[in-house]
Design a protein around this motif. Structure first.
Motif, short mmCIF file in Angstrom:
data_model
loop_
_atom_site.label_atom_id
_atom_site.label_comp_id
_atom_site.label_asym_id
_atom_site.label_seq_id
_atom_site.Cartn_x
_atom_site.Cartn_y
_atom_site.Cartn_z
N SER A 101 0.34 -1.19 -0.43
CA SER A 101 -0.12 -0.12 -0.36
C SER A 101 0.40 1.36 0.15
N ALA A 102 1.93 1.36 0.79
CA ALA A 102 3.05 2.19 0.82
C ALA A 102 3.62 2.46 -0.42
N LEU A 103 3.91 1.69 -1.47
CA LEU A 103 4.67 1.40 -2.55
C LEU A 103 3.85 2.30 -3.71
N LYS A 104 2.61 2.01 -3.73
CA LYS A 104 1.72 1.77 -4.43
C LYS A 104 1.30 3.69 -3.99
N ASP A 105 1.38 3.93 -3.12
CA ASP A 105 1.21 5.45 -2.66
C ASP A 105 2.11 5.94 -2.95
N GLU A 106 3.07 6.04 -2.97
CA GLU A 106 4.24 6.84 -3.44
C GLU A 106 4.53 6.99 -5.32
N ILE A 107 4.05 5.49 -5.57
CA ILE A 107 3.75 5.46 -7.22
C ILE A 107 2.72 6.68 -7.59
N MET A 108 2.57 6.55 -6.97
CA MET A 108 1.05 7.58 -7.21
C MET A 108 1.42 9.20 -7.41
N ARG A 109 2.40 9.33 -5.80
CA ARG A 109 2.47 10.32 -6.06
C ARG A 109 3.95 11.01 -6.90
N LEU A 110 4.67 9.67 -7.11
CA LEU A 110 6.05 10.42 -8.09
C LEU A 110 5.17 10.57 -9.98
N LYS A 111 4.59 10.10 -10.38
CA LYS A 111 3.52 9.50 -11.10
C LYS A 111 3.45 11.14 -11.83
N LYS A 112 2.58 11.82 -11.06
CA LYS A 112 2.04 12.79 -10.69
C LYS A 112 3.41 14.46 -10.52
N GLU A 113 4.57 13.72 -10.17
CA GLU A 113 5.45 15.28 -10.02
C GLU A 113 6.42 14.80 -10.94
N LYS A 114 6.06 13.68 -11.41
CA LYS A 114 6.97 13.78 -12.63
C LYS A 114 6.67 13.40 -14.10
N ASP A 115 4.90 13.82 -14.42
CA ASP A 115 4.16 13.90 -15.34
C ASP A 115 4.55 12.71 -15.86
N VAL A 116 4.09 11.94 -16.03
CA VAL A 116 4.25 10.16 -15.75
C VAL A 116 2.52 9.10 -16.15
N VAL A 117 2.61 9.08 -17.13
CA VAL A 117 1.20 7.69 -17.42
C VAL A 117 2.34 6.36 -17.22
N ILE A 118 1.24 5.92 -16.75
CA ILE A 118 1.65 4.62 -16.29
C ILE A 118 0.70 3.85 -17.67
N LEU A 119 0.06 2.42 -18.08
CA LEU A 119 -0.43 2.30 -18.99
C LEU A 119 0.06 0.74 -18.39
N ALA A 120 -0.93 -0.65 -17.88
CA ALA A 120 -0.73 -1.88 -18.22
C ALA A 120 -1.86 -2.84 -18.47
N HIS A 121 -0.89 -3.73 -19.41
CA HIS A 121 -1.75 -4.68 -19.70
C HIS A 121 -2.41 -5.92 -19.08
N ASN A 122 -3.50 -6.60 -20.19
CA ASN A 122 -4.64 -6.93 -18.89
C ASN A 122 -4.06 -8.21 -18.07
N TYR A 123 -3.13 -8.46 -18.84
CA TYR A 123 -2.12 -9.56 -17.96
C TYR A 123 -1.33 -9.81 -16.70
N GLN A 124 -1.06 -8.25 -16.13
CA GLN A 124 -0.42 -7.20 -15.08
C GLN A 124 -0.53 -8.07 -14.13
N ILE A 125 -0.15 -8.37 -13.46
CA ILE A 125 -0.35 -8.80 -11.30
C ILE A 125 -1.34 -7.47 -11.04
N PRO A 126 -2.19 -7.57 -9.90
CA PRO A 126 -3.48 -6.63 -9.67
C PRO A 126 -2.76 -5.46 -8.80
N ASP A 127 -1.25 -6.15 -8.08
CA ASP A 127 -0.98 -4.58 -7.89
C ASP A 127 -0.26 -3.45 -8.70
N VAL A 128 -0.60 -3.88 -9.48
CA VAL A 128 0.16 -3.08 -11.18
C VAL A 128 -0.69 -2.53 -11.62
#
Length: 318
Positions: free
Chosen positions: A7-34
């Motif tokens: 949960s902490a790692l997810k929060d940090e990823i969400m913060r970073l992608k906004k800060e760095k203006d990065v969009v995350i795309l994930a394929h339907n076969y990725q693990i749930p966390d991703v």
């Protein structure tokens, strides 16, 4: 403890992608966390199209290598990152560019049609790209008197040949190790265990070949059957009035199906249908790629320009 860390790692990823203006795309076969930290989830083509429309200049593509390459080809002005450069694809690896060139020499004048699950180098040698959802339309758009070289998936190729009735189609003997491992006996066992189950199946599955004639009639041992791309599967099960589904594709898709349809039951046609390459992408690797902005996927301009022609033809027919 692991849940808290995740949960902490997810929060940090969400913060970073906004800060760095990065969009995350994930394929339907990725693990749930991703999938949870992605801005968009979907199939490889849908995500590549998404990549072309987003405002962010950096894309973090959570999928396998050829998918990130396709995004880079479609969006040459954007930077594409992948969490693990080693995330390959057994289907993409089943044909080399030298093998394709030799095959084309043996059939001068033939039209080369390649599945999107191929490297950029292969795409640069194609006349048309296709996806599992539009392969039939692509082949139907080619004049009937033209020979076709279809690659690399033999099960998708067999399905397309059956549905189009083409007799002048040569099919490369490649396969996806995940889909090829789903056997008719696995499917039958699962269908027997679930009352009134609908059967949804990806055309890359080896089990499609012996089932094709039954499927053409719309049934398989009294079960309703639909042969669909991953995106097609998600749309179909959401709209269907059925409550129970046996799903023949990589098991990662079940997470989204269950999320979107809480009142329905989804079971995999085979519990072993897991892609080792897709599962190489972890939350930790997503975080690392974001922090260090590493694993940039680039395609040489000459190859990208040629590959883009085949991809654009596919998009026009879609």
């Amino acid at each position: 403890m692991l849940v808290q860390q995740s949960s902490a790692l997810k929060d940090e990823i969400m913060r970073l992608k906004k800060e760095k203006d990065v969009v995350i795309l994930a394929h339907n076969y990725q693990i749930p966390d991703v999938q949870d930290v992605a801005d968009f989830t979907g199939d490889s083509l849908g995500l590549s199209r998404q990549a072309a429309t987003v405002s962010q200049k950096t894309i973090l593509f959570c999928g396998v290598n050829f998918m990130a390459e396709t995004a880079s080809i479609i969006s040459p002005d954007k930077r594409v990152l992948i969490p693990d450069l080693e995330a390959g694809c057994s289907l993409s690896d089943s044909i080399t560019v030298d093998e394709l060139r030799d095959w084309k020499k043996q059939h001068p004048g033939a039209i080369a049609v390649g599945y999107v699950n191929t490297t950029a180098e292969i795409k640069a040698e194609l006349d048309y790209c296709c996806t599992s959802s539009n392969a039939v339309n692509v082949v139907n758009a080619i004049p009937e008197d033209k020979e076709i070289l279809f690659l690399p998936d033999m099960f998708l190729g067999s399905y397309v040949a059956k549905m189009t009735g083409r007799k002048n189609m040569h099919i490369w003997a490649g396969e996806c190790h995940v889909h090829a491992g789903i056997r008719p006996e696995d499917v039958q066992e699962k269908l027997n265990s679930l009352k009134d189950a609908e059967f949804v199946i990806h055309p890359e599955c080896s089990c499609t070949t012996p089932m094709m004639y039954d499927v053409a009639d719309g049934s398989y041992d009294q079960n309703k059957v639909s042969i669909l791309s991953t995106e097609g599967m998600l749309n179909h099960v959401h709209q269907s009035k059925s409550k129970n589904f046996v799903v023949a594709t990589e098991t990662g898709i079940l997470y989204k199906m269950r999320q979107q349809n809480p009142g329905k039951t989804f079971i995999p046609a085979s519990d072993k249908a897991e892609c080792q390459y897709m599962k190489m992408i972890t939350l930790e690797k997503v975080y690392d790629a974001l922090v260090n902005e590493k694993n940039v996927v680039t395609v040489p301009k000459e190859i990208a320009d040629k590959a883009r022609l085949a991809i654009n033809r596919m998009l026009e027919i879609s």
